[in-house]
Write a protein that holds these residues in place. Structure first.
Motif, PDB file in Angstrom:
ATOM      1  N   SER A   8       0.836  -1.194   0.000  1.00  0.00           N
ATOM      2  CA  SER A   8       0.000   0.000   0.000  1.00  0.00           C
ATOM      3  C   SER A   8       0.875   1.250   0.000  1.00  0.00           C
ATOM      4  CB  SER A   8      -0.909   0.007   1.227  1.00  0.00           C
ATOM      5  OG  SER A   8      -1.477   1.286   1.420  1.00  0.00           O
ATOM      6  N   LEU A   9       0.727   2.070  -1.047  1.00  0.00           N
ATOM      7  CA  LEU A   9       1.479   3.320  -1.080  1.00  0.00           C
ATOM      8  C   LEU A   9       1.024   4.252   0.037  1.00  0.00           C
ATOM      9  CD1 LEU A   9       3.639   4.891  -2.634  1.00  0.00           C
ATOM     10  CD2 LEU A   9       1.819   5.901  -3.998  1.00  0.00           C
ATOM     11  N   ALA A  10      -0.267   4.242   0.338  1.00  0.00           N
ATOM     12  CA  ALA A  10      -0.778   5.084   1.422  1.00  0.00           C
ATOM     13  C   ALA A  10      -0.139   4.706   2.755  1.00  0.00           C
ATOM     14  CB  ALA A  10      -2.297   4.965   1.499  1.00  0.00           C
ATOM     15  N   LYS A  11       0.000   3.396   3.009  1.00  0.00           N
ATOM     16  CA  LYS A  11       0.625   2.959   4.254  1.00  0.00           C
ATOM     17  C   LYS A  11       2.122   3.246   4.259  1.00  0.00           C
ATOM     18  CE  LYS A  11      -2.708  -0.684   5.365  1.00  0.00           C
ATOM     19  NZ  LYS A  11      -2.911  -2.150   5.518  1.00  0.00           N
ATOM     20  N   LEU A  12       2.777   3.132   3.118  1.00  0.00           N
ATOM     21  CA  LEU A  12       4.201   3.477   3.058  1.00  0.00           C
ATOM     22  C   LEU A  12       4.415   4.919   3.474  1.00  0.00           C
ATOM     23  CD1 LEU A  12       5.766   1.967  -0.214  1.00  0.00           C
ATOM     24  CD2 LEU A  12       6.327   1.373   2.152  1.00  0.00           C
ATOM     25  N   ALA A  13       3.560   5.797   2.967  1.00  0.00           N
ATOM     26  CA  ALA A  13       3.713   7.214   3.280  1.00  0.00           C
ATOM     27  C   ALA A  13       3.399   7.515   4.734  1.00  0.00           C
ATOM     28  CB  ALA A  13       2.803   8.034   2.369  1.00  0.00           C
ATOM     29  N   ALA A  14       2.537   6.701   5.363  1.00  0.00           N
ATOM     30  CA  ALA A  14       2.114   6.963   6.747  1.00  0.00           C
ATOM     31  C   ALA A  14       2.848   6.113   7.769  1.00  0.00           C
ATOM     32  CB  ALA A  14       0.613   6.716   6.863  1.00  0.00           C
ATOM     33  N   ASP A  15       3.797   5.289   7.324  1.00  0.00           N
ATOM     34  CA  ASP A  15       4.388   4.280   8.201  1.00  0.00           C
ATOM     35  C   ASP A  15       5.753   4.710   8.735  1.00  0.00           C
ATOM     36  OD1 ASP A  15       4.343   1.865   9.510  1.00  0.00           O
ATOM     37  OD2 ASP A  15       5.272   0.767   7.881  1.00  0.00           O
ATOM     38  N   ALA A  16       5.891   5.993   9.025  1.00  0.00           N
ATOM     39  CA  ALA A  16       7.197   6.494   9.439  1.00  0.00           C
ATOM     40  C   ALA A  16       7.640   5.950  10.799  1.00  0.00           C
ATOM     41  CB  ALA A  16       7.177   8.025   9.489  1.00  0.00           C
ATOM     42  N   THR A  17       6.698   5.564  11.640  1.00  0.00           N
ATOM     43  CA  THR A  17       7.070   5.111  12.981  1.00  0.00           C
ATOM     44  C   THR A  17       7.104   3.595  13.099  1.00  0.00           C
ATOM     45  OG1 THR A  17       4.748   5.355  13.653  1.00  0.00           O
ATOM     46  CG2 THR A  17       6.226   7.205  14.076  1.00  0.00           C
ATOM     47  N   GLN A  18       6.038   2.926  12.680  1.00  0.00           N
ATOM     48  CA  GLN A  18       5.983   1.476  12.854  1.00  0.00           C
ATOM     49  C   GLN A  18       6.771   0.707  11.794  1.00  0.00           C
ATOM     50  OE1 GLN A  18       1.909   0.221  13.128  1.00  0.00           O
ATOM     51  NE2 GLN A  18       1.458   1.613  14.816  1.00  0.00           N
ATOM     52  N   ARG A  19       6.836   1.248  10.557  1.00  0.00           N
ATOM     53  CA  ARG A  19       7.641   0.696   9.473  1.00  0.00           C
ATOM     54  C   ARG A  19       7.192  -0.705   9.050  1.00  0.00           C
ATOM     55  NH1 ARG A  19      12.138   3.693   8.582  1.00  0.00           N
ATOM     56  NH2 ARG A  19      13.178   1.983   7.523  1.00  0.00           N
ATOM     57  N   ASP A  20       5.995  -1.099   9.396  1.00  0.00           N
ATOM     58  CA  ASP A  20       5.518  -2.429   9.007  1.00  0.00           C
ATOM     59  C   ASP A  20       5.429  -2.580   7.494  1.00  0.00           C
ATOM     60  OD1 ASP A  20       5.313  -3.087  11.638  1.00  0.00           O
ATOM     61  OD2 ASP A  20       3.149  -2.742  11.780  1.00  0.00           O
ATOM     62  N   GLU A  21       4.905  -1.563   6.823  1.00  0.00           N
ATOM     63  CA  GLU A  21       4.745  -1.672   5.363  1.00  0.00           C
ATOM     64  C   GLU A  21       6.100  -1.659   4.667  1.00  0.00           C
ATOM     65  OE1 GLU A  21       1.755  -2.352   2.449  1.00  0.00           O
ATOM     66  OE2 GLU A  21       1.822  -2.377   4.638  1.00  0.00           O
ATOM     67  N   ARG A  22       7.062  -0.936   5.206  1.00  0.00           N
ATOM     68  CA  ARG A  22       8.400  -0.950   4.602  1.00  0.00           C
ATOM     69  C   ARG A  22       9.061  -2.316   4.771  1.00  0.00           C
ATOM     70  NH1 ARG A  22      11.418   4.791   4.084  1.00  0.00           N
ATOM     71  NH2 ARG A  22       9.555   5.981   3.545  1.00  0.00           N
ATOM     72  N   GLU A  23       8.790  -3.004   5.864  1.00  0.00           N
ATOM     73  CA  GLU A  23       9.322  -4.348   6.026  1.00  0.00           C
ATOM     74  C   GLU A  23       8.675  -5.292   5.017  1.00  0.00           C
ATOM     75  OE1 GLU A  23      11.466  -7.625   7.456  1.00  0.00           O
ATOM     76  OE2 GLU A  23      11.776  -5.461   7.496  1.00  0.00           O
ATOM     77  N   ARG A  24       7.391  -5.135   4.763  1.00  0.00           N
ATOM     78  CA  ARG A  24       6.735  -5.934   3.731  1.00  0.00           C
ATOM     79  C   ARG A  24       7.324  -5.623   2.356  1.00  0.00           C
ATOM     80  NH1 ARG A  24       1.821  -7.803   3.624  1.00  0.00           N
ATOM     81  NH2 ARG A  24       1.154  -6.339   2.000  1.00  0.00           N
TER      82      ARG A  24
END
Length: 309
Positions: A8-24
């Protein structure tokens, strides 16, 4: 059938703290080199307008389309822009010339005389209604709403310093392409993309024309509603010191209707010289010119095509 990860691009942009989407995203880059991009923010109507206008362009008489061929383009190399007819491009020497039609464009800047830059000679609206207008509008959306977000996340995952993507991709070098695969026989031979990453917008057709090389087999990749396909290129594989995969792929279109495909090939600024963490160098302009020569002059194919048996 392979099931690619959905990012999800939306989650990538909002995932600055948890970084879950970047790990995916990291796992997708290491395991597949391909993924679906969802919640990407590109209006569905804008994609549909570009596809419809492209279909109208390709329906024009052959002599009309050829007025916008490579020879008419005032860019270097000329093969970087304009129309190419059926059986005009060879992506793998064993397969021969691909039965597909192409129109290439890029970021339009009339004063830029560097390689892969300048201005594309495009048909006007009276001749090809909506063609130039819809493609350039789609380009603007992709460049502002998608490319910086994906690129920044990828740069972070290969441990580049803060601001690295913005520094080397402001502006990026862009290869924007429109492809028509004819019904029951359009193909794009096996190859890898040689850039940083590719965004693929395509029609939502039931035929699984795109195929990805995975686990020793060609696996079909279906079109999913409201998604883009993203694949990594050879430059990113080098910059990741081979942690990320630039995965071979091909198109075999057997469907009963033509297939329109809208890929965006994203490269760093043409003057950039990059070095990976382990010291692997990349000259962007030299790499891109070698690839054009391999496709259009020597016939050795695209990316790492000659390594693919």
């Amino acid at each position: 059938m392979i099931t690619l990860p959905k990012i999800s691009l939306a989650k990538l942009a909002a995932d600055a703290t948890q970084r879950d989407e970047r790990e995916r995203l990291r796992l997708a880059c290491e395991q597949y080199g391909f993924f679906y991009l969802v919640e990407h923010g590109i209006p569905k109507e804008q994609i549909a307008q570009a596809i419809d206008a492209s279909r109208l362009f390709f329906a024009l008489p052959q002599s009309t389309k050829e007025r916008y061929g490579h020879a008419s383009q005032d860019v270097y190399p000329t093969a970087a822009r304009g129309y190419s007819p059926l059986n005009g491009e060879m992506l793998h020497p064993e397969a021969g010339f691909d039965p597909k039609e192409i129109f290439d464009l890029g970021i339009e800047n009339e004063g830029d005389r560097r390689p892969f830059a300048g201005r594309t000679r495009l048909p006007d609206d009276a001749l090809a209604p909506g063609f130039a207008r819809s493609l350039l509008a789609l380009q603007a959306t992709v460049l502002t709403a998608v490319v910086p977000q994906i690129g920044t996340a990828l740069a972070d995952l290969i441990d580049m310093e803060q601001g690295w993507f913005q520094r080397h991709f402001s502006p990026p070098t862009l290869g924007q392409r429109v492809i028509r695969y004819p019904a029951r026989g359009g193909t794009c031979a096996k190859h890898t993309d040689h850039g940083f990453f590719t965004l693929l917008l395509q029609e939502e057709l039931p035929t699984r024309s795109l195929q990805v090389w995975f686990s020793g087999r060609w696996m079909p990749v279906p079109s999913l509603p409201d998604s883009l396909v993203v694949n990594l290129g050879d430059m990113l594989q080098t910059m990741s010191d081979d942690r990320f995969k630039s995965t071979p792929h091909q198109v075999v279109h057997s469907g009963p209707t033509d297939r329109i495909s809208l890929p965006f090939f994203v490269y760093p600024d043409i003057d950039a010289r990059l070095t990976s963490r382990q010291g692997h160098p990349i000259s962007v302009v030299e790499t891109m010119l070698r690839n054009v020569e391999s496709i259009w002059v020597t016939g050795k194919g695209a990316g790492r095509a000659r390594e693919l048996q």
